[in-house]
Scaffold this motif. Structure first.
Motif, PDB file in Angstrom:
ATOM      1  N   ASN A 137     -31.721  46.859 146.155  1.00 55.80           N
ATOM      2  CA  ASN A 137     -32.631  47.480 147.042  1.00 55.80           C
ATOM      3  C   ASN A 137     -32.760  48.718 147.385  1.00 55.80           C
ATOM      4  O   ASN A 137     -33.548  49.420 148.008  1.00 55.80           O
ATOM      5  N   LEU A 138     -32.190  49.462 146.185  1.00 53.02           N
ATOM      6  CA  LEU A 138     -32.166  51.001 146.026  1.00 53.02           C
ATOM      7  C   LEU A 138     -33.566  51.251 145.537  1.00 53.02           C
ATOM      8  O   LEU A 138     -34.137  50.732 144.421  1.00 53.02           O
ATOM      9  N   GLU A 139     -34.297  52.357 146.148  1.00 53.46           N
ATOM     10  CA  GLU A 139     -35.501  52.916 145.396  1.00 53.46           C
ATOM     11  C   GLU A 139     -35.314  53.392 144.035  1.00 53.46           C
ATOM     12  O   GLU A 139     -36.382  53.057 143.327  1.00 53.46           O
ATOM     13  N   TYR A 140     -34.236  53.884 143.792  1.00 50.09           N
ATOM     14  CA  TYR A 140     -34.207  54.470 142.355  1.00 50.09           C
ATOM     15  C   TYR A 140     -33.972  53.406 141.303  1.00 50.09           C
ATOM     16  O   TYR A 140     -33.761  53.418 139.979  1.00 50.09           O
ATOM     17  N   ALA A 141     -33.582  52.126 141.438  1.00 53.82           N
ATOM     18  CA  ALA A 141     -33.182  51.039 140.757  1.00 53.82           C
ATOM     19  C   ALA A 141     -34.093  50.830 139.465  1.00 53.82           C
ATOM     20  O   ALA A 141     -33.890  50.627 138.500  1.00 53.82           O
ATOM     21  N   HIS A 142     -35.490  50.837 140.242  1.00 57.43           N
ATOM     22  CA  HIS A 142     -36.414  50.671 139.232  1.00 57.43           C
ATOM     23  C   HIS A 142     -36.607  51.672 138.150  1.00 57.43           C
ATOM     24  O   HIS A 142     -36.836  51.472 137.018  1.00 57.43           O
ATOM     25  N   ALA A 143     -36.496  52.962 138.435  1.00 58.34           N
ATOM     26  CA  ALA A 143     -36.431  54.060 137.596  1.00 58.34           C
ATOM     27  C   ALA A 143     -35.542  53.773 136.793  1.00 58.34           C
ATOM     28  O   ALA A 143     -35.535  54.175 135.274  1.00 58.34           O
ATOM     29  N   ILE A 144     -34.279  53.526 136.963  1.00 58.81           N
ATOM     30  CA  ILE A 144     -33.016  53.160 136.164  1.00 58.81           C
ATOM     31  C   ILE A 144     -33.380  51.968 135.116  1.00 58.81           C
ATOM     32  O   ILE A 144     -33.109  52.367 133.874  1.00 58.81           O
ATOM     33  N   GLU A 145     -33.748  51.110 135.613  1.00 60.94           N
ATOM     34  CA  GLU A 145     -34.040  49.896 134.758  1.00 60.94           C
ATOM     35  C   GLU A 145     -35.196  50.078 133.857  1.00 60.94           C
ATOM     36  O   GLU A 145     -35.108  49.733 132.706  1.00 60.94           O
ATOM     37  N   PHE A 146     -36.154  50.682 134.176  1.00 58.66           N
ATOM     38  CA  PHE A 146     -37.497  50.761 133.365  1.00 58.66           C
ATOM     39  C   PHE A 146     -37.727  52.172 132.837  1.00 58.66           C
ATOM     40  O   PHE A 146     -38.669  52.390 132.065  1.00 58.66           O
ATOM     41  N   GLY A 147     -36.779  53.056 133.364  1.00 57.39           N
ATOM     42  CA  GLY A 147     -37.090  54.670 132.910  1.00 57.39           C
ATOM     43  C   GLY A 147     -38.165  55.372 133.900  1.00 57.39           C
ATOM     44  O   GLY A 147     -38.765  54.583 134.679  1.00 57.39           O
ATOM     45  N   SER A 148     -38.295  56.491 133.758  1.00 54.85           N
ATOM     46  CA  SER A 148     -39.209  57.375 134.679  1.00 54.85           C
ATOM     47  C   SER A 148     -39.640  58.509 133.936  1.00 54.85           C
ATOM     48  O   SER A 148     -38.961  59.398 133.323  1.00 54.85           O
ATOM     49  N   GLN A 149     -40.937  58.580 133.685  1.00 56.43           N
ATOM     50  CA  GLN A 149     -41.441  59.522 132.728  1.00 56.43           C
ATOM     51  C   GLN A 149     -41.405  61.099 133.853  1.00 56.43           C
ATOM     52  O   GLN A 149     -41.301  62.134 133.030  1.00 56.43           O
ATOM     53  N   GLY A 150     -41.479  61.021 134.990  1.00 48.25           N
ATOM     54  CA  GLY A 150     -41.503  61.959 135.948  1.00 48.25           C
ATOM     55  C   GLY A 150     -40.014  62.832 135.670  1.00 48.25           C
ATOM     56  O   GLY A 150     -40.012  63.952 135.691  1.00 48.25           O
ATOM     57  N   THR A 151     -39.167  62.141 135.723  1.00 50.57           N
ATOM     58  CA  THR A 151     -37.460  62.822 135.810  1.00 50.57           C
ATOM     59  C   THR A 151     -37.095  62.485 134.382  1.00 50.57           C
ATOM     60  O   THR A 151     -35.916  63.152 133.926  1.00 50.57           O
ATOM     61  N   GLY A 152     -37.834  61.926 133.400  1.00 55.17           N
ATOM     62  CA  GLY A 152     -37.207  61.863 131.883  1.00 55.17           C
ATOM     63  C   GLY A 152     -36.124  60.973 131.936  1.00 55.17           C
ATOM     64  O   GLY A 152     -35.451  60.898 130.744  1.00 55.17           O
ATOM     65  N   THR A 153     -35.993  59.969 132.712  1.00 53.72           N
ATOM     66  CA  THR A 153     -34.947  59.033 132.670  1.00 53.72           C
ATOM     67  C   THR A 153     -35.379  57.931 131.824  1.00 53.72           C
ATOM     68  O   THR A 153     -36.751  57.487 132.040  1.00 53.72           O
ATOM     69  N   LYS A 154     -34.600  57.779 130.806  1.00 50.31           N
ATOM     70  CA  LYS A 154     -34.644  56.369 129.727  1.00 50.31           C
ATOM     71  C   LYS A 154     -34.328  55.141 130.231  1.00 50.31           C
ATOM     72  O   LYS A 154     -33.200  55.115 131.282  1.00 50.31           O
ATOM     73  N   PRO A 155     -34.985  54.138 129.973  1.00 50.01           N
ATOM     74  CA  PRO A 155     -34.871  52.878 130.633  1.00 50.01           C
ATOM     75  C   PRO A 155     -33.327  52.519 130.108  1.00 50.01           C
ATOM     76  O   PRO A 155     -32.928  52.532 129.037  1.00 50.01           O
ATOM     77  N   ARG A 156     -32.482  51.869 131.079  1.00 54.89           N
ATOM     78  CA  ARG A 156     -31.234  51.297 130.624  1.00 54.89           C
ATOM     79  C   ARG A 156     -31.250  49.842 130.709  1.00 54.89           C
ATOM     80  O   ARG A 156     -30.152  49.242 130.312  1.00 54.89           O
ATOM     81  N   ARG A 157     -32.301  49.224 131.226  1.00 56.39           N
ATOM     82  CA  ARG A 157     -32.271  47.717 131.202  1.00 56.39           C
ATOM     83  C   ARG A 157     -31.137  46.735 131.196  1.00 56.39           C
ATOM     84  O   ARG A 157     -30.813  45.732 130.567  1.00 56.39           O
ATOM     85  N   HIS A 158     -30.479  47.133 132.607  1.00 60.23           N
ATOM     86  CA  HIS A 158     -29.387  46.294 132.645  1.00 60.23           C
ATOM     87  C   HIS A 158     -29.717  44.854 133.399  1.00 60.23           C
ATOM     88  O   HIS A 158     -28.872  43.954 132.830  1.00 60.23           O
ATOM     89  N   PHE A 159     -30.684  44.819 133.925  1.00 54.22           N
ATOM     90  CA  PHE A 159     -31.129  43.709 134.571  1.00 54.22           C
ATOM     91  C   PHE A 159     -31.543  42.568 133.389  1.00 54.22           C
ATOM     92  O   PHE A 159     -31.263  41.307 133.302  1.00 54.22           O
ATOM     93  N   ARG A 160     -32.522  43.320 132.468  1.00 53.91           N
ATOM     94  CA  ARG A 160     -33.167  42.653 131.466  1.00 53.91           C
ATOM     95  C   ARG A 160     -32.093  42.021 130.414  1.00 53.91           C
ATOM     96  O   ARG A 160     -32.062  40.858 129.735  1.00 53.91           O
ATOM     97  N   THR A 161     -31.109  42.919 130.247  1.00 55.69           N
ATOM     98  CA  THR A 161     -30.172  42.495 129.099  1.00 55.69           C
ATOM     99  C   THR A 161     -29.165  41.403 129.470  1.00 55.69           C
ATOM    100  O   THR A 161     -28.855  40.478 128.801  1.00 55.69           O
ATOM    101  N   ALA A 162     -28.790  41.709 130.888  1.00 55.33           N
ATOM    102  CA  ALA A 162     -27.926  40.579 131.454  1.00 55.33           C
ATOM    103  C   ALA A 162     -28.529  39.226 131.415  1.00 55.33           C
ATOM    104  O   ALA A 162     -27.847  38.063 131.004  1.00 55.33           O
ATOM    105  N   LEU A 163     -29.913  39.204 131.739  1.00 54.58           N
ATOM    106  CA  LEU A 163     -30.537  37.831 131.923  1.00 54.58           C
ATOM    107  C   LEU A 163     -30.611  37.154 130.652  1.00 54.58           C
ATOM    108  O   LEU A 163     -30.549  36.131 130.385  1.00 54.58           O
ATOM    109  N   ALA A 164     -31.065  38.211 129.470  1.00 53.21           N
ATOM    110  CA  ALA A 164     -31.266  37.626 128.032  1.00 53.21           C
ATOM    111  C   ALA A 164     -29.622  36.975 127.742  1.00 53.21           C
ATOM    112  O   ALA A 164     -29.749  35.879 127.030  1.00 53.21           O
ATOM    113  N   LYS A 165     -28.699  37.668 127.876  1.00 48.34           N
ATOM    114  CA  LYS A 165     -27.398  37.333 127.411  1.00 48.34           C
ATOM    115  C   LYS A 165     -26.800  35.967 128.230  1.00 48.34           C
ATOM    116  O   LYS A 165     -26.186  35.181 127.677  1.00 48.34           O
TER     117      LYS A 165
END
Length: 142
Positions: A99-127
């Motif tokens: 429920n954190l606002e920045y979770a989306h930016a961590i998962e998918f990345g953010s052009q504004g802050t230069g954050t690269k996607p970390r894909r924790h949710f998608r990786t875990a689901l795939a595994k």
């Protein structure tokens, strides 16, 4: 901001037959399987955030070979995001979320802050995809 979701598809022919015969029992069994699956994927997301496994700490090497203070070997800074990851069963869907606002930016990345996607949710689901399918199937069998 719209939520993005991912799903796992399961062949439901046998499930539909069971539902037609015993809807209350089917629903209880399915909900139990969704709870177990949700917990499994939630744990996998948290483990993926920690990379080296949950709560693993190694000593930090400092100048002249002295060991000073532990350091956590992962991508977690404060642990707030990892602690915020949870799951809930809503209807016939298990949702793993933060429920954190920045979770989306961590998962998918953010052009504004230069954050690269970390894909924790998608990786875990795939595994865990096959495990989730097996949990649901086993819950409906028993």
């Amino acid at each position: 901001m719209a939520r993005k979701g991912y799903s796992i598809k399961i062949d439901t022919k046998q499930a539909e037959q069971m539902f037609a015969k015993q809807p209350e029992i089917f629903t209880k069994k399915l909900l139990l399987g969704l709870q177990k699956s949700g917990r499994l994927v939630e744990t996998a997301v948290k483990d993926d955030m920690t990379k080296s496994g949950p709560w693993r700490i190694i000593p930090r090497q400092v100048a002249k070979g002295k060991i000073r203070g532990p350091i956590v070997t992962d991508s977690v800074d404060t642990g707030i995001l990892r602690a915020s990851v949870s799951h809930k069963v809503k209807g016939l869907t298990a949702e793993i979320f933060s429920n954190l606002e920045y979770a989306h930016a961590i998962e998918f990345g953010s052009q504004g802050t230069g954050t690269k996607p970390r894909r924790h949710f998608r990786t875990a689901l795939a595994k865990q995809k096959e495990n989730v399918i097996n949990i649901i199937k086993n819950s409906l069998k028993n």
